[in-house]
Design a protein around this motif. Structure first.
Motif, PDB file in Angstrom:
ATOM      1  N   ALA A  54      -4.089  13.369  65.276  1.00 15.86           N
ATOM      2  CA  ALA A  54      -4.067  14.831  65.325  1.00 15.86           C
ATOM      3  C   ALA A  54      -4.894  15.418  64.188  1.00 15.86           C
ATOM      4  O   ALA A  54      -5.593  16.427  64.359  1.00 15.86           O
ATOM      5  CB  ALA A  54      -2.624  15.334  65.250  1.00 15.86           C
ATOM      6  N   ILE A  55      -4.848  14.783  63.020  1.00 14.12           N
ATOM      7  CA  ILE A  55      -5.646  15.244  61.879  1.00 14.12           C
ATOM      8  C   ILE A  55      -7.126  14.963  62.120  1.00 14.12           C
ATOM      9  O   ILE A  55      -7.989  15.822  61.900  1.00 14.12           O
ATOM     10  CB  ILE A  55      -5.156  14.565  60.583  1.00 14.12           C
ATOM     11  CG1 ILE A  55      -3.717  14.987  60.271  1.00 14.12           C
ATOM     12  CG2 ILE A  55      -6.083  14.889  59.414  1.00 14.12           C
ATOM     13  CD1 ILE A  55      -3.073  14.197  59.143  1.00 14.12           C
ATOM     14  N   GLU A  56      -7.427  13.756  62.598  1.00 10.20           N
ATOM     15  CA  GLU A  56      -8.819  13.348  62.787  1.00 10.20           C
ATOM     16  C   GLU A  56      -9.516  14.149  63.889  1.00 10.20           C
ATOM     17  O   GLU A  56     -10.728  14.390  63.813  1.00 10.20           O
ATOM     18  CB  GLU A  56      -8.883  11.857  63.132  1.00 10.20           C
ATOM     19  CG  GLU A  56      -8.464  10.945  61.991  1.00 10.20           C
ATOM     20  CD  GLU A  56      -8.368   9.482  62.415  1.00 10.20           C
ATOM     21  OE1 GLU A  56      -8.665   9.193  63.600  1.00 10.20           O
ATOM     22  OE2 GLU A  56      -7.989   8.642  61.586  1.00 10.20           O
ATOM     23  N   SER A  57      -8.772  14.574  64.900  1.00  8.29           N
ATOM     24  CA  SER A  57      -9.398  15.277  66.026  1.00  8.29           C
ATOM     25  C   SER A  57      -9.875  16.666  65.638  1.00  8.29           C
ATOM     26  O   SER A  57     -10.817  17.184  66.239  1.00  8.29           O
ATOM     27  CB  SER A  57      -8.427  15.357  67.207  1.00  8.29           C
ATOM     28  OG  SER A  57      -7.250  16.066  66.853  1.00  8.29           O
ATOM     29  N   GLY A  58      -9.238  17.304  64.655  1.00  4.84           N
ATOM     30  CA  GLY A  58      -9.717  18.572  64.132  1.00  4.84           C
ATOM     31  C   GLY A  58      -9.349  19.780  64.969  1.00  4.84           C
ATOM     32  O   GLY A  58      -8.748  19.668  66.044  1.00  4.84           O
ATOM     33  N   PRO A  59      -9.711  20.997  64.496  1.00  2.83           N
ATOM     34  CA  PRO A  59      -9.408  22.243  65.211  1.00  2.83           C
ATOM     35  C   PRO A  59     -10.060  22.264  66.584  1.00  2.83           C
ATOM     36  O   PRO A  59     -11.142  21.729  66.788  1.00  2.83           O
ATOM     37  CB  PRO A  59     -10.009  23.333  64.304  1.00  2.83           C
ATOM     38  CG  PRO A  59     -10.158  22.697  62.962  1.00  2.83           C
ATOM     39  CD  PRO A  59     -10.421  21.244  63.219  1.00  2.83           C
ATOM     40  N   GLY A  60      -9.379  22.883  67.531  1.00  2.00           N
ATOM     41  CA  GLY A  60      -9.922  22.993  68.878  1.00  2.00           C
ATOM     42  C   GLY A  60      -9.418  21.934  69.834  1.00  2.00           C
ATOM     43  O   GLY A  60      -9.561  22.078  71.046  1.00  2.00           O
ATOM     44  N   PHE A  61      -8.802  20.868  69.307  1.00  2.00           N
ATOM     45  CA  PHE A  61      -8.242  19.813  70.155  1.00  2.00           C
ATOM     46  C   PHE A  61      -6.768  20.156  70.368  1.00  2.00           C
ATOM     47  O   PHE A  61      -5.883  19.642  69.690  1.00  2.00           O
ATOM     48  CB  PHE A  61      -8.411  18.455  69.473  1.00  2.00           C
ATOM     49  CG  PHE A  61      -8.331  17.288  70.424  1.00  2.00           C
ATOM     50  CD1 PHE A  61      -9.465  16.822  71.072  1.00  2.00           C
ATOM     51  CD2 PHE A  61      -7.123  16.660  70.679  1.00  2.00           C
ATOM     52  CE1 PHE A  61      -9.399  15.743  71.945  1.00  2.00           C
ATOM     53  CE2 PHE A  61      -7.038  15.588  71.544  1.00  2.00           C
ATOM     54  CZ  PHE A  61      -8.176  15.132  72.183  1.00  2.00           C
ATOM     55  N   THR A  62      -6.499  21.032  71.333  1.00  2.00           N
ATOM     56  CA  THR A  62      -5.183  21.664  71.436  1.00  2.00           C
ATOM     57  C   THR A  62      -4.079  20.719  71.891  1.00  2.00           C
ATOM     58  O   THR A  62      -2.898  21.040  71.727  1.00  2.00           O
ATOM     59  CB  THR A  62      -5.239  22.862  72.398  1.00  2.00           C
ATOM     60  OG1 THR A  62      -5.745  22.433  73.666  1.00  2.00           O
ATOM     61  CG2 THR A  62      -6.138  23.945  71.845  1.00  2.00           C
ATOM     62  N   VAL A  82      -5.046  30.170  66.556  1.00  2.00           N
ATOM     63  CA  VAL A  82      -4.902  30.329  68.001  1.00  2.00           C
ATOM     64  C   VAL A  82      -4.704  28.975  68.676  1.00  2.00           C
ATOM     65  O   VAL A  82      -3.827  28.816  69.533  1.00  2.00           O
ATOM     66  CB  VAL A  82      -6.135  31.052  68.582  1.00  2.00           C
ATOM     67  CG1 VAL A  82      -6.181  30.917  70.099  1.00  2.00           C
ATOM     68  CG2 VAL A  82      -6.111  32.520  68.197  1.00  2.00           C
ATOM     69  N   THR A  83      -5.523  27.992  68.315  1.00  2.00           N
ATOM     70  CA  THR A  83      -5.404  26.680  68.951  1.00  2.00           C
ATOM     71  C   THR A  83      -4.075  26.019  68.609  1.00  2.00           C
ATOM     72  O   THR A  83      -3.510  25.293  69.429  1.00  2.00           O
ATOM     73  CB  THR A  83      -6.568  25.762  68.545  1.00  2.00           C
ATOM     74  OG1 THR A  83      -6.656  25.686  67.115  1.00  2.00           O
ATOM     75  CG2 THR A  83      -7.880  26.303  69.086  1.00  2.00           C
ATOM     76  N   GLU A  84      -3.560  26.277  67.414  1.00  2.00           N
ATOM     77  CA  GLU A  84      -2.246  25.724  67.055  1.00  2.00           C
ATOM     78  C   GLU A  84      -1.160  26.361  67.904  1.00  2.00           C
ATOM     79  O   GLU A  84      -0.244  25.668  68.384  1.00  2.00           O
ATOM     80  CB  GLU A  84      -1.963  25.946  65.576  1.00  2.00           C
ATOM     81  CG  GLU A  84      -0.638  25.340  65.132  1.00  2.00           C
ATOM     82  CD  GLU A  84      -0.401  25.452  63.638  1.00  2.00           C
ATOM     83  OE1 GLU A  84       0.701  25.075  63.186  1.00  2.00           O
ATOM     84  OE2 GLU A  84      -1.310  25.904  62.919  1.00  2.00           O
ATOM     85  N   LEU A  85      -1.220  27.680  68.103  1.00  2.00           N
ATOM     86  CA  LEU A  85      -0.235  28.351  68.947  1.00  2.00           C
ATOM     87  C   LEU A  85      -0.266  27.798  70.366  1.00  2.00           C
ATOM     88  O   LEU A  85       0.775  27.476  70.949  1.00  2.00           O
ATOM     89  CB  LEU A  85      -0.501  29.855  68.964  1.00  2.00           C
ATOM     90  CG  LEU A  85      -0.139  30.646  67.702  1.00  2.00           C
ATOM     91  CD1 LEU A  85      -0.690  32.061  67.787  1.00  2.00           C
ATOM     92  CD2 LEU A  85       1.376  30.671  67.510  1.00  2.00           C
ATOM     93  N   VAL A  86      -1.446  27.680  70.922  1.00  2.00           N
ATOM     94  CA  VAL A  86      -1.578  27.189  72.298  1.00  2.00           C
ATOM     95  C   VAL A  86      -1.155  25.732  72.399  1.00  2.00           C
ATOM     96  O   VAL A  86      -0.460  25.324  73.336  1.00  2.00           O
ATOM     97  CB  VAL A  86      -3.031  27.360  72.796  1.00  2.00           C
ATOM     98  CG1 VAL A  86      -3.216  26.718  74.168  1.00  2.00           C
ATOM     99  CG2 VAL A  86      -3.390  28.839  72.859  1.00  2.00           C
TER     100      VAL A  86
END
Length: 376
Positions: free
Chosen positions: A18-26, A191-195
């Protein structure tokens, strides 16, 4: 390499991914409790007797058998959008025409919709950077279709995949930057964290409900509509080779494309075969054997037919005999896949590789077979 259902012991590795995938990988969020819940949901889904697709969610991990490292993950949602709405924008055109003035103009618009509610979604495909080796990504992608082909009652007739859109390493999306500026005061990571955690009520409350004329968007936002993140291109190419196509639906936040295919038309579903297993030990009579070392060996994706004890791999150390619908496997590989002599398996031809031929039966039982396909 072996694919198996995710287990609670995989939580630290899942968190790292989850850390390695980065923002946007919902579909992977940096939240231990949330990830633990996803693991439990997957365990429950594999363990449930299913007649029709529902809220099941299946997660598969790719494991290096030599080290025990979790190399990557992929998943399937049996019916997306049942527990929370599955929103998309659909890109279409309006025509403005005045015969009197001689003006004819096509205008691109984005309309919010729930078109894919109830469809099966293949998702959460992530191969950790340090484990990116030949056939690993292919196995993570195709294993889902082997499982689906074996258990069709668990999945819908239409299968979709939401592809990650364009964003920067710093977590900025050109498409969302425009929406953020004009409609919603939340940054892309928030936003991506919420989704990703299912908290998408703000979509109905705050997102613009009327068609968006793309000419009103910034040049940067328009340029990324329907485009994928650089790291997602290999995954998109694999899905396109399976028959998936983009039909104008894009993500609300990064405008990445959603692709779709009919279940029965997916190449790996249509071309995979259920066959009988023959385990090759010392003294086992072989019905067929390659005689010349220079002959190309088939590369096969192989899976057992179980659910909670599902196992799969890719190998050039097995032989499929179509005239007998028989799959010959070395004993150690069969054991790694949980297959016994005479059992059923599902296999899929991937390609031919120049590799070692299947050893004589007298030498198979003593060889050091590596189920992670050490030739590659």
């Amino acid at each position: 390499m072996i694919i198996r259902p995710i287990a609670h012991q995989d939580l630290p590795a899942l968190h790292q991914m989850a850390i390695e995938s980065g923002p946007g990988f919902t579909s992977l969020m940096d939240d231990i409790d949330y990830l633990g819940g996803k693991i439990q949901q997957s365990i429950d889904s594999f363990g449930t007797d299913v007649k029709t697709p529902g809220q099941q969610s299946y997660l598969f991990v790719l494991e290096d058998e030599l080290t025990g490292d979790v190399m990557g993950i992929s998943g399937i949602k049996a019916a997306a959008g049942l527990d929370s709405p599955l929103y998309h924008y659909h890109k279409s055109q309006l025509v403005h025409h005045s015969r009197e003035l001689g003006i004819f103009k096509r205008i691109d618009v984005l309309n919010m919709c729930n078109h894919y509610t109830g469809c099966t979604e293949v998702c959460t495909l992530f191969l950790r950077p340090r484990f990116r080796r030949i056939h690993a990504g292919k196995l993570l992608s195709k294993v889902r279709f082997l499982f689906m082909a074996q258990h069709p009652e668990r999945f819908a007739n239409t299968v979709i995949a939401e592809m990650r859109g364009v964003s920067t390493k710093n977590g900025h999306s050109p498409f969302w930057n425009w929406l953020n500026e004009h409609f919603i005061d939340l940054d892309f990571a928030a936003v991506t964290e919420l989704v990703g955690t299912g908290n998408n009520g703000f979509i109905a409350e705050l997102m613009p409900k009327y068609p968006l004329y793309t000419q009103l968007l910034s040049k940067e936002a328009r340029a990324v509509i329907g485009q994928v993140h650089e790291d997602t291109r290999p995954a998109l190419h694999m899905l396109e080779s399976e028959g998936f196509r983009h039909k104008g639906y894009v993500d609300l936040f990064d405008a990445g494309p959603t692709v779709e295919a009919e279940f029965s038309q997916i190449s790996s579903v249509a071309n995979s075969l259920q066959c009988q297993v023959q385990i090759i030990n010392a003294g086992t009579p072989l019905l067929s054997r390659h005689k010349k070392a220079e002959n190309p060996r088939e590369l096969l994706a192989i899976a057992n037919t179980h659910t909670s004890e599902f196992r799969a791999t890719v190998t050039d150390q097995a032989t499929y005999l179509p005239q007998h619908n028989l799959l010959q496997l070395p004993a150690k590989l069969a054991a790694a896949l949980g297959l016994k002599n005479g059992a059923s398996a599902r296999c899929l031809r991937l390609s031919a590789t120049v590799a070692r031929t299947l050893p004589d039966a007298a030498t198979v039982s003593g060889m050091a077979f590596n189920a992670a396909v050490s030739a590659h």
